[in-house]
Design an enzyme around this catalytic site. Structure first.
Site, short mmCIF file in Angstrom:
data_model
loop_
_atom_site.label_atom_id
_atom_site.label_comp_id
_atom_site.label_asym_id
_atom_site.label_seq_id
_atom_site.Cartn_x
_atom_site.Cartn_y
_atom_site.Cartn_z
N PRO A 41 -7.15 -9.11 -3.40
CG PRO A 41 -8.04 -7.07 -2.68
CD PRO A 41 -7.05 -8.13 -2.31
CG MET A 42 -5.96 -9.67 -8.27
SD MET A 42 -4.86 -10.77 -9.18
CE MET A 42 -5.25 -12.35 -8.46
CB CYS A 64 -8.94 0.97 -7.50
SG CYS A 64 -9.30 0.64 -9.24
CG ASP A 124 6.48 -6.87 -7.84
OD1 ASP A 124 5.53 -6.99 -8.61
OD2 ASP A 124 7.15 -5.83 -7.73
NE ARG A 159 0.70 -8.29 -10.73
CZ ARG A 159 1.65 -7.41 -10.98
NH1 ARG A 159 1.77 -6.90 -12.19
NH2 ARG A 159 2.48 -7.03 -10.02
#
Ligand SMILES: Cc1cc2nc3c(=O)[nH]c(=O)nc-3n(C[C@H](O)[C@H](O)[C@H](O)COP(=O)(O)O)c2cc1C
Length: 338
Positions: free
Chosen positions: A20-21, A107, A209, A231
């Site tokens: 989730p972003m 978060c 990562d 990402r």
């Protein structure tokens, strides 16, 4: 291959999850990633959604729960502090048709932790246990949580929190191997993920990562069930297929493919949002995925949707093999990604 696992009866196959972003993983982005990586995304999860917003029936929060049937299995992630609101929001997420509900305990944003949500919950284990218990009682679909390794170096308590989650009936855990204090600095510590995976019976996934096949292989150790990818999905939206043995693209040299992805993403965004929102969301992908392409700057500077459309069209018209690429459909794009 990354293997697979189950969250109760839901197969997560392969064990690769679109992490989730906030501001990124809207339905349009989740659909794009699933289209570009056929059969290579095991689970997608919404952006985190405020339980305050949901329980006040905010239009924006309600819209954030929506999804397309192609996205299944689909998880809705919620965040907040208040136990009653968390419970009511979870019921709303279940009613919206989610396959699972994920509680955000990781978060780091000041505006979230100051109100007791996100990673702040890791500093309040008793409150968190009660929250898990109340939500667990209220919904029947699987309940999972995502956390960090701890608040800071001195309080890395992911193991303790995982045991609480398991004993309260949660059925999946994800650990981002950084503390709240680290934010996104340094490297994620996957030894914490492995230690948590060793200490509980529910499937434990790791986050942080995973960017390509090599980093996925290096991190899929011991009892770690799944890999969350955040990402890297923006830098290289084909990363899931790549990890499953598909082609590795250097997108700096894939002008036509990049344009096709952008055109598709714009179309999906326009199905979901007003033009004003589309412009900003589109830039998120452009800025990360289009490094080395001459239209990147112009697309990122554009203030209006029509300007972005015109820039894309000009880029298409000036492409050396414009005729072939213009006829590319999302299907041929999938085949290219296989
Ligand atoms: C822009 C952005 C927004 C994020 N929003 C959320 C979120 O809403 N919920 C969540 O659990 N994690 C969120 N994260 C954390 C990611 O899911 C992930 O755990 C983290 O980025 C590390 O993984 P990565 O290296 O694959 O990006 C966010 C990360 C970024 C960069």
């Amino acid at each position: 291959m990354p293997g697979s696992f189950h969250i109760r009866n839901i197969p997560i196959n392969p064990g690769l999850v679109l992490s989730p972003m906030s501001g990124v993983t809207c339905s349009a982005f989740r659909r794009l990633i699933k289209e570009l990586n056929p059969g290579a995304v095991g689970l997608v999860i919404s952006e985190f959604i405020s339980v305050e917003g949901l329980t006040r029936q905010s239009d924006r929060s309600m819209a954030m729960m929506r999804f397309h049937p192609d996205e299944r299995p689909y998880g809705i992630q919620i965040f907040g502090y208040d136990i009653e609101r968390m419970r009511d929001a979870a019921i709303m997420a279940q009613d919206a048709g989610a396959d699972l509900i994920d509680i955000n305990c990781g978060c780091p944003a000041p505006k979230v932790v100051k109100k007791g949500g996100g990673c702040e919950l890791m500093r309040q284990p008793e409150h968190l246990a009660q929250m898990f218990r109340e939500v667990r009682k209220a919904v029947s679909i699987p309940l999972t949580m995502k956390m960090r390794s701890g608040w800071d170096e001195a309080s890395r308590n992911a193991l303790e929190i995982a045991k609480i989650a398991e004993s309260e009936g949660l059925e999946g855990i994800a650990v981002h191997g950084r503390t709240r204090a680290q934010l996104y600095r340094g490297e994620a510590d996957w030894s914490v993920v492995e230690a948590v995976a060793e200490s509980v019976k529910v499937p434990v996934s790791g986050s942080g990562d995973v960017v390509d096949a090599a980093s996925a292989q290096a991190r899929k150790q011991g009892k770690v069930a799944g890999l969350f990818i955040g990402r890297a999905a923006l830098w290289n939206p084909f990363v899931f297929s790549e990890i499953c043995g598909g082609k590795r693209y250097d997108l700096r040299h894939e002008r036509d493919l990049v344009l096709t992805v952008l055109e598709r993403y714009l179309a999906l965004l326009r199905e979901e949002f007003h033009d004003r929102v589309v412009v900003g969301r589109f830039k998120q992908l452009v800025s990360q995925m289009c490094r080395g392409h001459e239209w990147r700057k112009d697309l990122c500077r554009a203030m209006k949707l029509q300007d972005q459309i015109d820039i894309l069209k000009r880029a298409r018209d000036s492409a050396p093999d414009a005729v072939r690429s213009q006829s590319e459909s999302p299907t041929s794009l999938q085949a290219g990604a296989a």
